[in-house]
Design an enzyme around this catalytic site. Structure first.
Site, PDB file in Angstrom:
ATOM      1  N   THR A 291       0.832  -1.213   0.000  1.00 51.27           N
ATOM      2  CA  THR A 291       0.000   0.000   0.000  1.00 51.27           C
ATOM      3  C   THR A 291       0.864   1.261   0.000  1.00 51.27           C
ATOM      4  OG1 THR A 291      -1.693  -1.184   1.235  1.00 51.27           O
ATOM      5  CG2 THR A 291      -1.839   1.210   1.263  1.00 51.27           C
ATOM      6  N   VAL A 292       1.762   1.369   0.985  1.00 45.91           N
ATOM      7  CA  VAL A 292       2.524   2.623   1.136  1.00 45.91           C
ATOM      8  C   VAL A 292       3.688   2.682   0.145  1.00 45.91           C
ATOM      9  CG1 VAL A 292       3.675   4.156   2.760  1.00 45.91           C
ATOM     10  CG2 VAL A 292       1.892   2.616   3.597  1.00 45.91           C
TER      11      VAL A 292
ATOM     12  N   ARG B  62       8.159  -9.459  -1.875  1.00 45.15           N
ATOM     13  CA  ARG B  62       8.243 -10.896  -1.574  1.00 45.15           C
ATOM     14  C   ARG B  62       7.939 -11.706  -2.832  1.00 45.15           C
ATOM     15  NH1 ARG B  62       5.263 -10.948   3.957  1.00 45.15           N
ATOM     16  NH2 ARG B  62       3.815  -9.897   2.577  1.00 45.15           N
TER      17      ARG B  62
ATOM     18  N   LYS C 139       5.925   2.507  12.511  1.00 41.91           N
ATOM     19  CA  LYS C 139       5.839   2.955  13.917  1.00 41.91           C
ATOM     20  C   LYS C 139       6.264   1.888  14.909  1.00 41.91           C
ATOM     21  CE  LYS C 139       2.049   1.814  11.823  1.00 41.91           C
ATOM     22  NZ  LYS C 139       0.927   2.300  11.093  1.00 41.91           N
TER      23      LYS C 139
ATOM     24  N   GLU D 133       8.224  10.624   9.574  1.00 35.45           N
ATOM     25  CA  GLU D 133       6.967  11.399   9.687  1.00 35.45           C
ATOM     26  C   GLU D 133       5.730  10.527   9.468  1.00 35.45           C
ATOM     27  OE1 GLU D 133       6.450  15.061  10.300  1.00 35.45           O
ATOM     28  OE2 GLU D 133       4.656  13.896  10.736  1.00 35.45           O
TER      29      GLU D 133
ATOM     30  N   GLY E 146      -6.656  -1.060   2.527  1.00 33.02           N
ATOM     31  CA  GLY E 146      -5.222  -0.902   2.831  1.00 33.02           C
ATOM     32  C   GLY E 146      -4.964  -0.071   4.084  1.00 33.02           C
TER      33      GLY E 146
ATOM     34  N   LYS F 148       2.351   4.582  18.234  1.00 30.46           N
ATOM     35  CA  LYS F 148       2.377   5.991  17.807  1.00 30.46           C
ATOM     36  C   LYS F 148       2.470   6.919  19.015  1.00 30.46           C
ATOM     37  CE  LYS F 148      -0.245   4.944  13.611  1.00 30.46           C
ATOM     38  NZ  LYS F 148      -1.582   4.630  13.112  1.00 30.46           N
TER      39      LYS F 148
HETATM   40  P1  NAP Z   1       1.840  -3.962   2.883  1.00 28.82           P
HETATM   41  O1  NAP Z   1       0.795  -3.462   1.950  1.00 28.82           O
HETATM   42  O2  NAP Z   1       1.631  -5.284   3.524  1.00 28.82           O
HETATM   43  O3  NAP Z   1       3.216  -3.967   2.076  1.00 28.82           O
HETATM   44  C1  NAP Z   1       4.369  -4.600   2.542  1.00 28.82           C
HETATM   45  C2  NAP Z   1       5.325  -4.788   1.361  1.00 28.82           C
HETATM   46  O4  NAP Z   1       6.547  -5.322   1.835  1.00 28.82           O
HETATM   47  C3  NAP Z   1       4.799  -5.733   0.286  1.00 28.82           C
HETATM   48  O5  NAP Z   1       5.068  -5.219  -0.988  1.00 28.82           O
HETATM   49  C4  NAP Z   1       5.606  -7.018   0.503  1.00 28.82           C
HETATM   50  O6  NAP Z   1       5.840  -7.749  -0.673  1.00 28.82           O
HETATM   51  C5  NAP Z   1       6.904  -6.459   1.034  1.00 28.82           C
HETATM   52  N1  NAP Z   1       7.596  -7.402   1.900  1.00 28.82           N
HETATM   53  C6  NAP Z   1       7.206  -7.879   3.108  1.00 28.82           C
HETATM   54  N2  NAP Z   1       8.126  -8.742   3.593  1.00 28.82           N
HETATM   55  C7  NAP Z   1       9.104  -8.821   2.670  1.00 28.82           C
HETATM   56  C8  NAP Z   1      10.318  -9.548   2.602  1.00 28.82           C
HETATM   57  N3  NAP Z   1      10.693 -10.397   3.555  1.00 28.82           N
HETATM   58  N4  NAP Z   1      11.093  -9.388   1.501  1.00 28.82           N
HETATM   59  C9  NAP Z   1      10.724  -8.556   0.515  1.00 28.82           C
HETATM   60  N5  NAP Z   1       9.582  -7.826   0.537  1.00 28.82           N
HETATM   61  C10 NAP Z   1       8.781  -7.959   1.598  1.00 28.82           C
HETATM   62  O7  NAP Z   1       2.099  -2.930   4.048  1.00 28.82           O
HETATM   63  P2  NAP Z   1       1.773  -1.364   4.071  1.00 28.82           P
HETATM   64  O8  NAP Z   1       0.355  -1.175   4.475  1.00 28.82           O
HETATM   65  O9  NAP Z   1       2.257  -0.723   2.847  1.00 28.82           O
HETATM   66  O10 NAP Z   1       2.638  -0.909   5.336  1.00 28.82           O
HETATM   67  C11 NAP Z   1       4.039  -0.768   5.250  1.00 28.82           C
HETATM   68  C12 NAP Z   1       4.533  -0.048   6.506  1.00 28.82           C
HETATM   69  O11 NAP Z   1       3.927   1.255   6.587  1.00 28.82           O
HETATM   70  C13 NAP Z   1       4.166  -0.736   7.818  1.00 28.82           C
HETATM   71  O12 NAP Z   1       5.186  -0.523   8.742  1.00 28.82           O
HETATM   72  C14 NAP Z   1       2.892   0.008   8.277  1.00 28.82           C
HETATM   73  O13 NAP Z   1       2.711  -0.032   9.677  1.00 28.82           O
HETATM   74  C15 NAP Z   1       3.233   1.399   7.815  1.00 28.82           C
HETATM   75  N6  NAP Z   1       2.084   2.280   7.568  1.00 28.82           N
HETATM   76  C16 NAP Z   1       1.028   1.844   6.828  1.00 28.82           C
HETATM   77  C17 NAP Z   1      -0.012   2.717   6.547  1.00 28.82           C
HETATM   78  C18 NAP Z   1      -1.193   2.297   5.718  1.00 28.82           C
HETATM   79  O14 NAP Z   1      -2.145   3.084   5.600  1.00 28.82           O
HETATM   80  N7  NAP Z   1      -1.193   1.106   5.151  1.00 28.82           N
HETATM   81  C19 NAP Z   1       0.028   4.014   7.041  1.00 28.82           C
HETATM   82  C20 NAP Z   1       1.126   4.437   7.802  1.00 28.82           C
HETATM   83  C21 NAP Z   1       2.150   3.556   8.053  1.00 28.82           C
HETATM   84  P3  NAP Z   1       4.631  -8.445  -1.490  1.00 28.82           P
HETATM   85  O15 NAP Z   1       3.792  -7.307  -2.003  1.00 28.82           O
HETATM   86  O16 NAP Z   1       5.319  -9.174  -2.609  1.00 28.82           O
HETATM   87  O17 NAP Z   1       3.913  -9.316  -0.523  1.00 28.82           O
HETATM   88  N1  HSE Z   2      -3.154   0.717  10.459  1.00 24.48           N
HETATM   89  C1  HSE Z   2      -2.838   2.094  10.652  1.00 24.48           C
HETATM   90  C2  HSE Z   2      -4.109   2.857  10.932  1.00 24.48           C
HETATM   91  C3  HSE Z   2      -2.148   2.650   9.438  1.00 24.48           C
HETATM   92  O1  HSE Z   2      -5.182   2.347  10.618  1.00 24.48           O
HETATM   93  O2  HSE Z   2      -4.042   3.954  11.465  1.00 24.48           O
HETATM   94  C4  HSE Z   2      -1.681   4.066   9.623  1.00 24.48           C
HETATM   95  O3  HSE Z   2      -0.647   4.143  10.545  1.00 24.48           O
END
Ligand code: NAP
Ligand code: HSE
Length: 436
Positions: free
Chosen positions: A13-14, A45, A105, A129, A187, A205
């Site tokens: 997602t991010v 992955r 976080k 941030e 997401g 957080k």
């Molecule tokens: P996500 O959609 O699950 O994406 C994770 C990515 O990392 C995927 O592309 C995955 O690959 C890759 N990955 C995971 N393990 C791996 C490994 N061992 N080797 C290589 N690639 C690997 O997660 P996300 O929602 O983007 O969140 C990412 C981070 O941002 C997290 O720390 C989350 O807490 C933070 N965050 C998220 C949001 C939000 O709104 N989602 C907001 C703020 C902060 P595949 O795609 O091939 O599986």
């Molecule tokens: N899972 C987190 C939330 C993503 O819903 O706030 C943003 O940090």
């Protein structure tokens, strides 16, 4: 320097949001930095997965270590999530002289003390941030915008998934499970959504916000944490009737040199702005001795809003690189030598008002018995409401709103009531904050 090269760990997602914002706003970003910023590499992955972003312009690997060691990467953007692999990758990136940007976080809350030290010693940036409140630039506001203040309190809706669930349940009567599934599809939710619904993500957080507000080490284990999974819809409705909204808040306060660090569902008077923050939106109230109360509002999760904060960090790092500076703001906002522990109060010492719902038999004298137990503990009652008796039995809900008191007194009153045999079920206890 011809261009600044970015390697992204994770294209979920991010990660995809970040690649997309960097690509679609490339010209505008270059106008701000003077040097183009290009994604050169990313890791995933599963290479065969369909991506939400255009990944044809950079190389993709399944070996994350290739990104953090590549000579073709200046800034490593960690968006894999989790703590152990992420910690190894970020440490390796720093050791290899790369600047790091992360939205993780959990990583900062659990390993930030060590990673900030490592980055400072290596003379590289460690920017985060996007780790708190998605697109809201709350880290920058507290660390830089309010640097002249003594921060007194922070109270925030800092989990978008939780706020989305509470809003949909209250406004549309949808079930918890149904809304959580939608948050996952959109997401918003963490890889393990119990982090969202049990308050762990908000506690991560709050740990970060408290450290940058009060100049303390990151201390996740000191945060009192309650999620929304045990909240009952009946209390959401009763709170509404009484002129309150229930929000899941992260609260950090400095009181007489002590800290209160707590995450839990909270009743807030409905006329407060923060009580009207709905859906995936986040809001953080920051009170400084000079600035007074401020409220920061915006999307708390999702691809674009989170990418907005990630890209802002990348631009900050690019600006620092372009003038050859070492750094201009310490990771936590305080000089390393000045960071110090403050006593953190335990739950029994928390000071606030309480919403208490009792199920009792509808017989004369019950109300005075309940009141007597609270009087015994010197707890003043702000208001008492008795609901209609329930159909089919003789039980009624009675709701007390107390004045501000110490939590230990409330717990002792509830303990005394257990032995009095007037209660017909468990008691709902929810903290109340007026946020004046
Ligand atoms: P996500 O959609 O699950 O994406 C994770 C990515 O990392 C995927 O592309 C995955 O690959 C890759 N990955 C995971 N393990 C791996 C490994 N061992 N080797 C290589 N690639 C690997 O997660 P996300 O929602 O983007 O969140 C990412 C981070 O941002 C997290 O720390 C989350 O807490 C933070 N965050 C998220 C949001 C939000 O709104 N989602 C907001 C703020 C902060 P595949 O795609 O091939 O599986
Ligand atoms: N899972 C987190 C939330 C993503 O819903 O706030 C943003 O940090």
């Amino acid at each position: 320097m011809q261009e600044i090269k970015v390697g992204i760990l994770g294209l979920g997602t991010v990660g995809c949001g970040t690649a997309d914002v960097l690509a679609r706003n490339a010209a505008e970003i270059t106008r701000k930095t003077g040097i183009p910023i290009c994604v050169t590499m990313a890791c995933v992955r599963d290479k065969n997965k369909t991506r939400e972003c255009d990944s044809d312009t950079f190389s993709i690997t399944t070996e994350p270590m290739d990104v953090v060691t590549s000579p073709n990467v200046d800034i490593v953007v960690e968006l894999i999530g989790g703590t152990e692999l992420a910690r190894d990758l970020v440490s390796a990136a720093i050791t290899n002289g790369k600047h790091v940007v992360t939205a993780n976080k959990a990583l900062i809350a659990l390993h930030g003390n060590e990673l900030f030290r490592l980055a400072e010693n290596a003379g590289v940036q460690m920017a985060y941030e996007a780790a708190v409140a998605g697109g809201i630039s709350i880290i920058k506001s507290i660390r830089e915008g309010f640097a002249g203040n003594q921060i007194e309190a922070i109270a925030g809706i800092i989990n978008g998934t939780g706020n989305f669930i509470l809003t949909e349940m209250r406004d549309k009567g949808r079930t918890f499970e149904d809304v959580l599934a939608e948050a996952q599809e959109l997401g918003y939710a963490e890889a393990d959504p119990t982090f969202d619904v049990e308050g762990i993500d908000a506690a991560h957080k709050l740990t970060i916000l408290a450290a940058i507000a009060f100049g303390t080490p990151l201390q996740f284990e000191e945060v009192y944490t309650e999620g929304i999974s045990k909240l009952e819809l009946i209390d959401v409705d009763y709170a509404k009737e009484l002129g309150y909204r229930i929000k899941h808040l992260g609260i950090a306060k400095k009181i007489d040199g002590d800290l209160e660090l707590r995450v839990h569902p909270t009743l807030i008077p409905e006329q407060r702005l923060i009580a009207n923050v709905n859906g995936v939106m986040n809001a953080v109230l920051v009170k400084g001795d000079a600035v007074g109360n401020t409220l920061h509002y915006g999307a708390g999760a999702g691809a674009d809003p989170t990418a907005s904060a990630v890209v802002a960090d990348i631009i900050d790092v690019a600006r620092i690189m372009s003038i050859g500076a070492r750094s201009y703001v310490p990771g936590s906002g305080f000089t390393a030598a000045a960071i110090k522990n403050l006593p953190v109060r335990k739950q029994a010492e928390f000071e606030c008002a309480f919403y208490l719902r009792f199920e009792v038999e509808d017989v004369p004298g019950v109300m005075s018995q309940l009141s007597a137990v609270f009087a015994e503990q010197n707890i003043s009652i702000e208001g008492i409401t008795q609901k209609e008796p329930k159909k089919g039995d003789n039980s009624v809900s009675v709701i007390f709103i107390t004045q501000k008191t110490v939590e230990r007194s409330v717990d002792e009153a509830l303990e005394a009531l257990k032995t009095s045999k007037i209660l017909q079920g468990s008691v709902a206890k929810i903290r109340v904050e007026h946020l004046d």
